[in-house]
Scaffold this active site. Structure first.
Site, PDB file in Angstrom:
ATOM      1  N   SER A 111       0.838  -1.193   0.000  1.00 12.06           N
ATOM      2  CA  SER A 111       0.000   0.000   0.000  1.00 12.06           C
ATOM      3  C   SER A 111       0.887   1.262   0.000  1.00 12.06           C
ATOM      4  O   SER A 111       1.703   1.426  -0.910  1.00 12.06           O
ATOM      5  CB  SER A 111      -0.966  -0.051   1.189  1.00 12.06           C
ATOM      6  OG  SER A 111      -2.007   0.876   1.031  1.00 12.06           O
ATOM      7  N   ASP A 251      -9.443  -5.489  -4.697  1.00 11.89           N
ATOM      8  CA  ASP A 251      -8.571  -4.527  -4.024  1.00 11.89           C
ATOM      9  C   ASP A 251      -9.065  -3.097  -4.194  1.00 11.89           C
ATOM     10  O   ASP A 251      -9.518  -2.706  -5.276  1.00 11.89           O
ATOM     11  CB  ASP A 251      -7.172  -4.653  -4.647  1.00 11.89           C
ATOM     12  CG  ASP A 251      -6.043  -4.205  -3.757  1.00 11.89           C
ATOM     13  OD1 ASP A 251      -6.267  -3.343  -2.893  1.00 11.89           O
ATOM     14  OD2 ASP A 251      -4.931  -4.731  -3.942  1.00 11.89           O
ATOM     15  N   HIS A 278      -7.264  -6.010  -0.412  1.00  8.18           N
ATOM     16  CA  HIS A 278      -6.053  -5.206  -0.242  1.00  8.18           C
ATOM     17  C   HIS A 278      -4.936  -5.940   0.502  1.00  8.18           C
ATOM     18  O   HIS A 278      -3.821  -5.428   0.584  1.00  8.18           O
ATOM     19  CB  HIS A 278      -6.427  -3.921   0.516  1.00  8.18           C
ATOM     20  CG  HIS A 278      -5.438  -2.813   0.417  1.00  8.18           C
ATOM     21  ND1 HIS A 278      -4.923  -2.352  -0.787  1.00  8.18           N
ATOM     22  CD2 HIS A 278      -4.857  -2.036   1.378  1.00  8.18           C
ATOM     23  CE1 HIS A 278      -4.099  -1.361  -0.562  1.00  8.18           C
ATOM     24  NE2 HIS A 278      -4.020  -1.158   0.742  1.00  8.18           N
TER      25      HIS A 278
END
Length: 300
Positions: A111, A251, A278
């Site tokens: 991320s 995601d 995610h």
């Protein structure tokens, strides 16, 4: 699978503060160590701990808490001018030097960690062997556009609650948090209730949201912080190491947000985990560790 116990934990001095680290496995192993960069910004290392399972393949795995969160120094009094991408790049360089890794290492960023890893990699550090960008957007413009699209697919009453509280500035209200959880269960972690290490990261943000709120915003899809205009699209072609892209079919870092990496990094491959959002390192752990482990082995 059980999360492996650390071989060593400690801190290194970074300017006037301390960066906490956790090593799983043996840094003297023949395999090049992997350094894991967590998300947020300001989300703490906990939710990425299953990546330490790569130590079972004979590779040392280094986790750390970035400045401002977790076990590293907290600085709640610092403002937006302090929390910059460059600060976290400098902290990473400092950690690599302090642990004696600058001459040879892999990086996996998840991320925001992938955004930071890309920023690190475009500078072409001499010791970097390979790069894993996991669940990361190439620009926040794309992230915001796709977040709006995903929000529009939520139940109407959830959308209404989100919009009303954002307009009123009451994003800490329990009703807003409940609506936020609907989005998270679809696009952040589809294992509900969340595993303990994931819950620990959300608890860390709640306990000290300084970095997350300053750079990102109140949550994953309402980005109003200093990163809202960030992009690396025009620079990713400078990445000179083999790169693995990882994302989930569900995601919040959608295919559109990841695509510029795939299109512009010279040596790149992309794996989408069909049953993940995610956090495929949590949602499809075994397949994730096999994929990443094989990629790192190829590039030692």
């Amino acid at each position: 699978m059980p999360i492996p116990e650390p071989t060593l934990t400690g801190t290194v001095r970074f300017r006037d503060w301390q960066t906490w680290y956790r090593i799983t496995g043996d840094l003297e192993s023949a395999k090049t160590p992997l350094v894991v960069l967590h998300g947020g910004p300001g989300a703490a290392h906990n939710y990425t701990l299953r990546i330490a399972g790569l130590a079972g393949q004979g590779r040392a795995v280094v986790h750390y808490d970035q400045l401002g969160i977790g076990n590293s120094t907290h600085l709640p009094g610092k403002g937006a001018d302090f929390w910059t991408v460059q600060l976290f790049l400098d902290e990473l360089d400092n950690l690599l030097a302090a642990l004696g890794l600058s001459g040879g290492y892999h990086v996996l960023g998840q991320s925001w960690g992938g955004m930071l890893a890309a920023e690190h990699s475009v500078r072409r550090p001499a010791g970097l062997k390979s790069l894993v960008i996991a669940n990361s957007p190439a620009s926040m413009e794309l992230w915001l556009s796709e977040a709006a699209r995903l929000r529009a697919l939520l139940p109407p009453e959830v959308q209404k609650t989100l919009g009303e509280h954002e307009a009123a500035g009451t994003t800490e209200h329990p009703d807003y948090k409940a609506a936020e959880a609907v989005f998270n269960a679809r696009h952040v972690c589809r294992i509900v209730p969340n595993p303990p290490e994931v819950a620990a990261t959300f608890a860390a943000i709640d306990a000290d949201p300084t970095v997350y709120h300053t750079m990102n915003g109140p949550n994953e899809f309402h980005v109003i912080g200093t990163l809202k205009d960030w992009t690396i699209i025009d620079r990713v072609d400078r990445i000179a190491v083999p790169t693995l892209l990882v994302s989930g079919r569900h995601d919040e870092a959608t295919e559109a947000t990841v695509r510029p990496y795939a299109d512009r990094i010279p040596d790149v491959r992309w794996e989408i985990f069909e049953d993940s959002s995610h956090m495929p390192h949590v949602e499809e752990e075994e397949a994730y560790l096999r994929l990443v482990g094989a990629f790192l082995d190829e590039n030692d």
